[in-house]
Design a protein around this motif. Sequence first.
Motif, PDB file in Angstrom:
ATOM      1  N   LEU A 438       0.812  -1.218   0.000  1.00 36.42           N
ATOM      2  CA  LEU A 438       0.000   0.000   0.000  1.00 36.42           C
ATOM      3  C   LEU A 438       0.845   1.267   0.000  1.00 36.42           C
ATOM      4  CD1 LEU A 438      -2.891  -0.814   2.487  1.00 36.42           C
ATOM      5  CD2 LEU A 438      -3.011  -0.669   0.005  1.00 36.42           C
ATOM      6  N   PHE A 439       2.106   1.130   0.434  1.00 43.40           N
ATOM      7  CA  PHE A 439       2.963   2.313   0.563  1.00 43.40           C
ATOM      8  C   PHE A 439       4.182   2.203  -0.353  1.00 43.40           C
ATOM      9  CE2 PHE A 439       0.737   1.449   4.537  1.00 43.40           C
ATOM     10  CZ  PHE A 439       0.017   2.631   4.683  1.00 43.40           C
ATOM     11  N   ALA A 440       3.974   1.524  -1.475  1.00 46.73           N
ATOM     12  CA  ALA A 440       5.082   1.246  -2.388  1.00 46.73           C
ATOM     13  C   ALA A 440       5.551   2.473  -3.153  1.00 46.73           C
ATOM     14  CB  ALA A 440       4.678   0.142  -3.371  1.00 46.73           C
ATOM     15  N   ASP A 441       4.706   3.473  -3.297  1.00 43.77           N
ATOM     16  CA  ASP A 441       5.094   4.687  -4.012  1.00 43.77           C
ATOM     17  C   ASP A 441       6.126   5.447  -3.168  1.00 43.77           C
ATOM     18  OD1 ASP A 441       5.373   7.049  -5.374  1.00 43.77           O
ATOM     19  OD2 ASP A 441       3.316   7.734  -5.067  1.00 43.77           O
ATOM     20  N   PRO A 442       7.378   5.596  -3.661  1.00 47.05           N
ATOM     21  CA  PRO A 442       8.414   6.235  -2.848  1.00 47.05           C
ATOM     22  C   PRO A 442       8.061   7.660  -2.423  1.00 47.05           C
ATOM     23  CG  PRO A 442       9.390   5.093  -4.722  1.00 47.05           C
ATOM     24  CD  PRO A 442       7.912   5.085  -4.936  1.00 47.05           C
ATOM     25  N   ALA A 443       7.399   8.406  -3.303  1.00 48.44           N
ATOM     26  CA  ALA A 443       7.033   9.777  -2.943  1.00 48.44           C
ATOM     27  C   ALA A 443       6.005   9.795  -1.815  1.00 48.44           C
ATOM     28  CB  ALA A 443       6.497  10.507  -4.169  1.00 48.44           C
ATOM     29  N   TYR A 444       5.055   8.884  -1.870  1.00 46.80           N
ATOM     30  CA  TYR A 444       4.037   8.767  -0.822  1.00 46.80           C
ATOM     31  C   TYR A 444       4.691   8.381   0.506  1.00 46.80           C
ATOM     32  CZ  TYR A 444      -0.275   6.956   1.418  1.00 46.80           C
ATOM     33  OH  TYR A 444      -1.329   6.708   2.262  1.00 46.80           O
ATOM     34  N   GLU A 445       5.595   7.429   0.435  1.00 44.37           N
ATOM     35  CA  GLU A 445       6.261   6.976   1.655  1.00 44.37           C
ATOM     36  C   GLU A 445       7.111   8.083   2.264  1.00 44.37           C
ATOM     37  OE1 GLU A 445       8.622   3.092   3.304  1.00 44.37           O
ATOM     38  OE2 GLU A 445       8.772   3.524   1.167  1.00 44.37           O
ATOM     39  N   GLU A 446       7.793   8.837   1.416  1.00 40.07           N
ATOM     40  CA  GLU A 446       8.613   9.928   1.930  1.00 40.07           C
ATOM     41  C   GLU A 446       7.744  11.020   2.547  1.00 40.07           C
ATOM     42  OE1 GLU A 446      12.385  12.752   0.667  1.00 40.07           O
ATOM     43  OE2 GLU A 446      11.273  11.692  -0.894  1.00 40.07           O
ATOM     44  N   ASP A 447       6.575  11.255   1.971  1.00 42.86           N
ATOM     45  CA  ASP A 447       5.659  12.246   2.536  1.00 42.86           C
ATOM     46  C   ASP A 447       5.188  11.831   3.932  1.00 42.86           C
ATOM     47  OD1 ASP A 447       3.727  14.642   2.065  1.00 42.86           O
ATOM     48  OD2 ASP A 447       2.431  13.005   2.744  1.00 42.86           O
ATOM     49  N   ILE A 448       4.978  10.544   4.129  1.00 42.03           N
ATOM     50  CA  ILE A 448       4.559  10.046   5.447  1.00 42.03           C
ATOM     51  C   ILE A 448       5.645  10.289   6.479  1.00 42.03           C
ATOM     52  CG2 ILE A 448       3.958   7.959   6.755  1.00 42.03           C
ATOM     53  CD1 ILE A 448       2.746   6.901   4.072  1.00 42.03           C
ATOM     54  N   GLY A 449       6.903  10.117   6.084  1.00 42.04           N
ATOM     55  CA  GLY A 449       8.010  10.384   6.992  1.00 42.04           C
ATOM     56  C   GLY A 449       8.315   9.223   7.920  1.00 42.04           C
ATOM     57  N   ARG A 450       8.964   9.501   9.003  1.00 43.03           N
ATOM     58  CA  ARG A 450       9.411   8.451   9.924  1.00 43.03           C
ATOM     59  C   ARG A 450       8.209   7.804  10.618  1.00 43.03           C
ATOM     60  NH1 ARG A 450      14.684   7.775  11.466  1.00 43.03           N
ATOM     61  NH2 ARG A 450      16.143   9.109  10.336  1.00 43.03           N
ATOM     62  N   LEU A 451       8.108   6.505  10.429  1.00 41.66           N
ATOM     63  CA  LEU A 451       7.016   5.753  11.030  1.00 41.66           C
ATOM     64  C   LEU A 451       7.449   4.289  11.115  1.00 41.66           C
ATOM     65  CD1 LEU A 451       3.243   5.998   9.978  1.00 41.66           C
ATOM     66  CD2 LEU A 451       4.246   4.139  11.277  1.00 41.66           C
ATOM     67  N   HIS A 452       7.534   3.782  12.333  1.00 43.04           N
ATOM     68  CA  HIS A 452       8.029   2.423  12.546  1.00 43.04           C
ATOM     69  C   HIS A 452       6.862   1.456  12.746  1.00 43.04           C
ATOM     70  CE1 HIS A 452      12.069   3.961  12.886  1.00 43.04           C
ATOM     71  NE2 HIS A 452      11.707   4.783  13.849  1.00 43.04           N
ATOM     72  N   ILE A 453       6.780   0.444  11.874  1.00 43.68           N
ATOM     73  CA  ILE A 453       5.830  -0.656  12.047  1.00 43.68           C
ATOM     74  C   ILE A 453       6.618  -1.909  12.407  1.00 43.68           C
ATOM     75  CG2 ILE A 453       4.143  -2.154  10.932  1.00 43.68           C
ATOM     76  CD1 ILE A 453       3.198   0.106   9.272  1.00 43.68           C
ATOM     77  N   ASN A 454       6.234  -2.551  13.501  1.00 48.48           N
ATOM     78  CA  ASN A 454       6.884  -3.781  13.950  1.00 48.48           C
ATOM     79  C   ASN A 454       5.850  -4.898  14.028  1.00 48.48           C
ATOM     80  OD1 ASN A 454       8.992  -2.004  14.269  1.00 48.48           O
ATOM     81  ND2 ASN A 454       9.126  -2.209  16.490  1.00 48.48           N
ATOM     82  N   VAL A 455       6.223  -6.088  13.521  1.00 48.00           N
ATOM     83  CA  VAL A 455       5.273  -7.190  13.393  1.00 48.00           C
ATOM     84  C   VAL A 455       5.811  -8.439  14.076  1.00 48.00           C
ATOM     85  CG1 VAL A 455       3.842  -8.512  11.794  1.00 48.00           C
ATOM     86  CG2 VAL A 455       4.666  -6.239  11.125  1.00 48.00           C
ATOM     87  N   SER A 456       5.011  -9.017  14.970  1.00 49.70           N
ATOM     88  CA  SER A 456       5.358 -10.276  15.638  1.00 49.70           C
ATOM     89  C   SER A 456       4.296 -11.327  15.365  1.00 49.70           C
ATOM     90  CB  SER A 456       5.470 -10.083  17.156  1.00 49.70           C
ATOM     91  OG  SER A 456       6.510  -9.204  17.503  1.00 49.70           O
ATOM     92  N   GLY A 457       4.735 -12.564  15.260  1.00 46.02           N
ATOM     93  CA  GLY A 457       3.811 -13.669  15.033  1.00 46.02           C
ATOM     94  C   GLY A 457       3.324 -14.333  16.303  1.00 46.02           C
ATOM     95  N   CYS A 458       3.781 -13.844  17.457  1.00 38.72           N
ATOM     96  CA  CYS A 458       3.283 -14.373  18.736  1.00 38.72           C
ATOM     97  C   CYS A 458       3.683 -13.428  19.853  1.00 38.72           C
ATOM     98  CB  CYS A 458       3.798 -15.790  19.001  1.00 38.72           C
ATOM     99  SG  CYS A 458       5.510 -15.883  19.558  1.00 38.72           S
ATOM    100  N   ILE A 459       3.260 -13.738  21.041  1.00 39.41           N
ATOM    101  CA  ILE A 459       3.443 -12.880  22.197  1.00 39.41           C
ATOM    102  C   ILE A 459       4.899 -12.772  22.630  1.00 39.41           C
ATOM    103  CG2 ILE A 459       3.159 -14.645  23.970  1.00 39.41           C
ATOM    104  CD1 ILE A 459       1.638 -11.078  23.960  1.00 39.41           C
TER     105      ILE A 459
END
Length: 552
Positions: A438-459
């Motif tokens: 969804l955020f593959a457009d480099p210009a769109y991603e750069e506009d969003i700026g610093r944003l950390h998404i972290n993903v875990s498959g369990c607790i």
Amino acid sequence: MYRYDQFDARIVAERVAQFRGQVARRLSGELLEDEFKPLRLQNGVYLQLHAYMLRIAIPYGQLSPVQLRRLAEVARDYDRGFGHFTTRQNIQFNWVALKDIPDVLEKLAEVEMHAIQTSGNCIRNTTTDHFAGAAQDELLDPRPWCEIIRQWSTFHPEFAALPRKFKIAVTAAEHDRAAIRVHDVGLHILQKNGVTGFEVWVGGGQGRTPVIATLVNPFVPESEILDYLEAVMRVYNRYGRRDNKYKARIKILVTELGEAEYIRQVEEEYAAQRPHEKIALTADEIARIHAYFAPPKLAAKPAVSERLEAAKAADPAFARWTRVNLHPHKAPGYASVTVSLKPQGVAPGDATDTQMELVADLAEKYGHGDIRVSHAQNLILPHVALDDLPEIYAALDAAGLGTANESRITDMIVCPGLDYCNLANARSIPVSLEVSKLFADPAYEEDIGRLHINVSGCINACGHHHVGHIGILGVDKKGEEFYQILLGGRADEKAALGNIVGPGLKAEEVPGAIHRVVEFYRAQRTSRDEKFIDTLERLGHQPFQEALYAAD
């Protein structure tokens, strides 16, 4: 970087020979799996969902080109052509046959690498700032202290069988890039009245009971830090829970005793150390270890590179990459480069054998033979001349490593999840890849700026979902995978734990929900300079939660 002496080399060689015999006994049936388990864990070998996994130590995340090429060789000759770099600044190989692991360890020993203490209830790899020794904002280079701690903790007889695994991180910059407040022990190097010392944080961690560490001592002089760590460890080793592995981490001990009582016991233990028990960490020894980490001899350069500026003007994609993936260097005319291992369609943190060889070549040609692994699962060239950036980018981009997304929304920390791990409840990699689309457009991603998404498959939180600005946690509900969303986590000097904002979402619902949250942020920020986490903290969680669950 540190180089093995004769004792290091002999110890590692003897361990390889010992493990070769243990593997032979397992393969012959002489050892059952339950009997083999404690032996393999001492050598970084896990039994995952489909195969054995080998985790190799990369002390404080630093590699030479020779070492990275050897890892590429292991990937090509013994695995499936790739390796996975981890949040502990190590590398994992998920498909090495058990019969081949002794050969792999022998090849690694030839280039001063091993897998000792990468698993088990011991002190694991000490991590640090991936820009250490180069960062413009650091007080001094923290790597020598990581090496001192490595030498102290490896094979330490008193701490070889702790209640649970133990993790230490060190930083020397005001902006914390080592996440010290979510470690069992976090050390922040500072100076007072001309004396170098450490701010000591204890009892941080994630997993099923996430905790932000307690400041146990605001200043321990460098000559006394190992003695102080011994006191910290002894209180934990003595009173840490061994009857319940879920309550065995030091964070539980600090919480149950209370901060004041835990600090009292540490100080009492520290004061009780007799002179002959003290570790002789002399100024000469500190200087000896520091000498291994002398900065490279960098040729004098102007602060502004005309060649670089011309290349940026000619190529917008290259200009974007320089804006996003460069970090200020302490020497004018140089920068530290993040080599993103998060291109579209690739499991975060994975690198192929040919990509590893390319990075090794670039480090040798342009980067003074220095490579780092970041806890965000990327590679770093810490000492690069601005004049050389056009050639470096061209080579990286041709190899699929030119993505401009360092610390952006697609630069996710992601655990292997149910695709590999037998502890996981849900898949992590597919969800992260769908969000990334969804955020593959480099210009769109750069506009969003610093944003950390972290993903875990369990607790267990190997994807550090608790400290992502947006965290995604996979859970199992009656055999179906769902994903809980957390908001507001951060791992820097303002460390905070994210909050679960509502009921879990199905996998196909996650990308749209994340997109709604991001669009709400873009609509509400005061300017492009206001980061996602700052807008969230200003407005509170409720409006973001409403956006997350709103109908499209």
